[in-house]
Design an enzyme around this catalytic site. Structure first.
Site, PDB file in Angstrom:
ATOM      1  N   ASN A 152       0.814  -1.213   0.000  1.00  0.00           N
ATOM      2  CA  ASN A 152       0.000   0.000   0.000  1.00  0.00           C
ATOM      3  C   ASN A 152       0.859   1.282   0.000  1.00  0.00           C
ATOM      4  OD1 ASN A 152      -2.279   1.516   0.010  1.00  0.00           O
ATOM      5  ND2 ASN A 152      -3.001   0.847   2.024  1.00  0.00           N
TER       6      ASN A 152
ATOM      7  N   HIS B  12     -14.084  -4.345  10.839  1.00  0.00           N
ATOM      8  CA  HIS B  12     -13.696  -3.015  11.349  1.00  0.00           C
ATOM      9  C   HIS B  12     -14.928  -2.169  11.623  1.00  0.00           C
ATOM     10  CE1 HIS B  12      -9.334  -2.719   9.612  1.00  0.00           C
ATOM     11  NE2 HIS B  12      -9.562  -3.885  10.148  1.00  0.00           N
TER      12      HIS B  12
ATOM     13  N   ARG C 110     -13.333  -5.177  15.497  1.00  0.00           N
ATOM     14  CA  ARG C 110     -12.348  -4.177  15.872  1.00  0.00           C
ATOM     15  C   ARG C 110     -13.059  -2.843  16.064  1.00  0.00           C
ATOM     16  NH1 ARG C 110      -7.524  -1.616  12.211  1.00  0.00           N
ATOM     17  NH2 ARG C 110      -9.250  -0.207  11.648  1.00  0.00           N
TER      18      ARG C 110
ATOM     19  N   TYR D  60      -6.838   7.584  12.056  1.00  0.00           N
ATOM     20  CA  TYR D  60      -6.826   6.306  11.380  1.00  0.00           C
ATOM     21  C   TYR D  60      -8.066   5.470  11.692  1.00  0.00           C
ATOM     22  CZ  TYR D  60      -6.282   1.450  10.823  1.00  0.00           C
ATOM     23  OH  TYR D  60      -6.541   0.158  10.477  1.00  0.00           O
TER      24      TYR D  60
ATOM     25  N   ASP E 265      -6.731  -1.248  17.491  1.00  0.00           N
ATOM     26  CA  ASP E 265      -5.449  -1.061  16.824  1.00  0.00           C
ATOM     27  C   ASP E 265      -4.807   0.254  17.283  1.00  0.00           C
ATOM     28  OD1 ASP E 265      -4.482  -1.431  13.291  1.00  0.00           O
ATOM     29  OD2 ASP E 265      -3.317  -0.968  15.091  1.00  0.00           O
TER      30      ASP E 265
ATOM     31  N   HIS F 128      -1.967   1.236  16.263  1.00  0.00           N
ATOM     32  CA  HIS F 128      -1.326   1.712  15.030  1.00  0.00           C
ATOM     33  C   HIS F 128       0.010   2.393  15.269  1.00  0.00           C
ATOM     34  CE1 HIS F 128      -1.804   2.534  10.669  1.00  0.00           C
ATOM     35  NE2 HIS F 128      -2.639   1.534  10.779  1.00  0.00           N
TER      36      HIS F 128
ATOM     37  N   GLU G 272      -3.561  -4.087  19.321  1.00  0.00           N
ATOM     38  CA  GLU G 272      -2.661  -4.288  18.180  1.00  0.00           C
ATOM     39  C   GLU G 272      -1.698  -3.121  18.002  1.00  0.00           C
ATOM     40  OE1 GLU G 272      -4.920  -4.729  14.615  1.00  0.00           O
ATOM     41  OE2 GLU G 272      -3.244  -4.182  13.338  1.00  0.00           O
TER      42      GLU G 272
ATOM     43  N   GLU H 175       2.108  -6.428  11.425  1.00  0.00           N
ATOM     44  CA  GLU H 175       1.622  -6.242  10.044  1.00  0.00           C
ATOM     45  C   GLU H 175       2.633  -5.510   9.177  1.00  0.00           C
ATOM     46  OE1 GLU H 175      -1.980  -3.961  10.861  1.00  0.00           O
ATOM     47  OE2 GLU H 175      -1.101  -2.339   9.704  1.00  0.00           O
TER      48      GLU H 175
ATOM     49  N   ARG I 132       0.911 -10.873  13.402  1.00  0.00           N
ATOM     50  CA  ARG I 132      -0.003 -10.099  12.555  1.00  0.00           C
ATOM     51  C   ARG I 132       0.374 -10.099  11.070  1.00  0.00           C
ATOM     52  NH1 ARG I 132      -4.357  -8.406  11.666  1.00  0.00           N
ATOM     53  NH2 ARG I 132      -4.118  -6.180  11.331  1.00  0.00           N
TER      54      ARG I 132
ATOM     55  N   ASP J  68      -6.222  -3.499   1.533  1.00  0.00           N
ATOM     56  CA  ASP J  68      -5.021  -3.423   0.704  1.00  0.00           C
ATOM     57  C   ASP J  68      -4.272  -4.741   0.615  1.00  0.00           C
ATOM     58  OD1 ASP J  68      -4.718  -1.840   3.351  1.00  0.00           O
ATOM     59  OD2 ASP J  68      -2.684  -2.561   3.025  1.00  0.00           O
TER      60      ASP J  68
ATOM     61  N   GLU K 294      -8.258 -11.150   9.976  1.00  0.00           N
ATOM     62  CA  GLU K 294      -8.855  -9.847   9.663  1.00  0.00           C
ATOM     63  C   GLU K 294      -9.530  -9.940   8.297  1.00  0.00           C
ATOM     64  OE1 GLU K 294      -5.988  -6.738   9.532  1.00  0.00           O
ATOM     65  OE2 GLU K 294      -7.480  -5.163   9.444  1.00  0.00           O
TER      66      GLU K 294
ATOM     67  N   TRP L  54       2.061   7.104  11.924  1.00  0.00           N
ATOM     68  CA  TRP L  54       0.644   7.161  11.533  1.00  0.00           C
ATOM     69  C   TRP L  54      -0.039   5.848  11.836  1.00  0.00           C
ATOM     70  CZ3 TRP L  54      -2.065   4.263   7.798  1.00  0.00           C
ATOM     71  CH2 TRP L  54      -3.373   4.704   7.610  1.00  0.00           C
TER      72      TRP L  54
HETATM   73  C1  CS2 Z   1      -4.488  -1.583   9.741  1.00  0.00           C
HETATM   74  C2  CS2 Z   1      -4.377  -1.414   8.261  1.00  0.00           C
HETATM   75  O1  CS2 Z   1      -5.895  -3.368   9.210  1.00  0.00           O
HETATM   76  C3  CS2 Z   1      -5.120  -2.914  10.060  1.00  0.00           C
HETATM   77  O2  CS2 Z   1      -4.835  -3.446  11.127  1.00  0.00           O
HETATM   78  O3  CS2 Z   1      -3.312  -1.422  10.452  1.00  0.00           O
HETATM   79  O4  CS2 Z   1      -5.556  -0.834   7.819  1.00  0.00           O
HETATM   80  C4  CS2 Z   1      -3.237  -0.554   7.797  1.00  0.00           C
HETATM   81  O5  CS2 Z   1      -3.452   0.773   8.216  1.00  0.00           O
HETATM   82  C5  CS2 Z   1      -3.174  -0.614   6.293  1.00  0.00           C
HETATM   83  O6  CS2 Z   1      -3.075  -1.957   5.926  1.00  0.00           O
HETATM   84  C6  CS2 Z   1      -1.995   0.139   5.766  1.00  0.00           C
HETATM   85  O7  CS2 Z   1      -1.889  -0.075   4.380  1.00  0.00           O
HETATM   86 MG    MG Z   2      -3.215  -2.690  12.108  1.00  0.00          MG
END
Ligand code: CS2
Ligand code: MG
Length: 412
Positions: free
Chosen positions: A37, A122, A147, A159, A220, A222, A246, A272, A293, A326, A349, A412
């Protein structure tokens, strides 16, 4: 069985996707997701310029040897671009081998360990009423784990909150939750960790009061907190019995999680943005996390992902494979086949792609009763409709970035 063609297909039905398609002399084809992404074109070049030419004429049955060749012959190791490119080759070769064996891929990985893979969706909202509506919508969609992400008083857009996208006037063709924004430059968002830490415990208190104690809830962080801030949040969420917290703190310094672990029993999920087992070595060996993750797409493919999960199993750590929009349907299928076959599956997820994406990628996986199943078609069970794919050329898109009130760039 020789590889005779290697095509890199970039298509952008609802967001940019990069797909590798391998064709063999016997006519079998295999797909691999190579979507990174915001940096898609870097992987396109890595595949087109440095991988595809090396694959032609190679034995498609030699998955492990091809993986080791691509990993070691590059000399330069690891990193998201390299490992996404290698992942696409690995998954495409597994797709071909399973088709040649006339089996769904999970059968080649050892067969099913469960009837389906528990998925989470989500839910989000800029405030509690909007969040509660989103939770109800996901329960109606059949999710049995959810989530929770919300706005934070004083912050304009953060986010994971769908209404941000509408608020930012970027409704467009993208999904509510798609964080990459189609524009020539990354969008700037704001952040304030103290405001976030003051706000989140009350959100989960309200969600538990509204939806009860049983529903598995995930959140999350993040990558935005320091270890002590992550410890504070983990501790403050303990009364709400989280399924996981997370990315509570950036984990390049894996030892940072020792501090978090000392202060909270809230289960932790990380990885992730990782792309090899080395990113997890301390986290797994010292049981500093509870869920791995990584996405198959970003971690070199099914071959290394299974090795990571076998290593994690020795420490009772489970999978929580990344599955936002993504990750393409090809990547989602690979994750679901692996999730069905490993014993230490935790949760998957699943954000659900849109109609245009589902026309480009013809899938056989199902979502029913809160569980994902990859289906029983030979291979991954996903085919790429090249005519549909050709309708959606690449569009520049970037993930946002954060600045604090004083202008400092922040994770971010
Ligand atoms: C996020 C993602 O799904 C998640 O847990 O952390 O949406 C992440 O922000 C995106 O995959 C970034 O491309
Ligand atoms: Mg995440």
């Amino acid at each position: 069985m020789k590889i005779t063609k290697a095509e890199v297909i970039v298509t952008s039905p609802d967001r940019n996707f990069v797909t590798l398609k391998l064709t063999t002399d016997g006519g079998l084809t295999g797909l691999g997701d190579a979507t990174l992404n915001g940096r898609e074109l870097a992987v396109v070049s890595y595949l087109k310029d440095h991988v595809a030419p090396l694959l032609l004429g190679k034995d498609a049955h030699k998955i492990e040897d091809t993986w080791q060749f691509l990993y070691r012959s590059a000399y330069w190791r690891r990193g998201p671009v390299t490992m996404a490119a290698i992942a696409a080759v690995d998954v495409a070769l597994w797709d071909i081998k399973a088709k040649a064996a006339n089996m769904p891929l999970y059968q080649l990985l050892g067969g099913a360990c469960r009837t389906g893979c528990l998925a989470y969706g989500h839910a989000s909202g800029k405030d509690l009423p909007e969040l509660f509506d989103s939770v109800r919508k996901h329960l109606e969609l059949g999710y049995r784990a959810i989530r929770i992400q919300t706005g934070v008083p004083g912050l304009k857009a953060i986010y994971g909150v769908a209404s941000n996208v509408v608020a930012a006037g970027n409704v467009g063709k993208r999904y509510d939750h798609e964080p990459a924004q189609r524009a020539p430059l990354p969008a700037e968002e704001d952040w304030d960790t103290r405001a976030y830490l003051r706000h989140i415990p009350g959100v989960f208190e309200a969600v538990r009061a509204e939806f009860g104690p049983e529903l598995p809830l995930l959140h999350d962080g993040h990558h935005r907190m320091t270890p002590i801030q992550a410890a504070k949040l983990g501790k403050s969420l303990e009364p709400y019995d989280m399924f996981w917290l997370e990315d509570c703190t950036p984990a390049e310094n894996q030892e940072a999680l020792r501090l978090v672990r000392r202060h909270t029993i809230t289960p932790l999920a990380i990885g992730e943005i990782f792309n090899t087992v080395w990113d997890y070595q301390t986290l797994i060996r010292e049981q500093l996390i509870d869920y791995v993750r990584s996405a198959v797409t970003h971690t070199g493919g099914i071959s290394p992902m299974k090795k990571i999960m076998d290593y994690a199993a020795q420490y009772q750590i489970k999978s929580g494979i990344h599955g936002p929009t993504d990750i393409s349907p090809v990547g989602m299928a690979a994750a679901t086949h692996l999730g069905l076959a490993i014993h230490n599956f935790g949760i998957q997820e699943y954000m659900q792609h849109g109609a245009a994406t589902n026309h480009v990628f013809e899938q056989s996986f199902t979502f029913s009763g809160g569980l994902l199943h990859p289906g029983d078609k030979p291979g991954l069970g996903v085919e790429l409709n090249m005519d549909e794919a050709g309708k959606y050329p690449y569009q520049t898109a970037y993930l946002p970035f954060n600045r604090l009130a004083d202008g400092t760039v922040h994770d971010w």
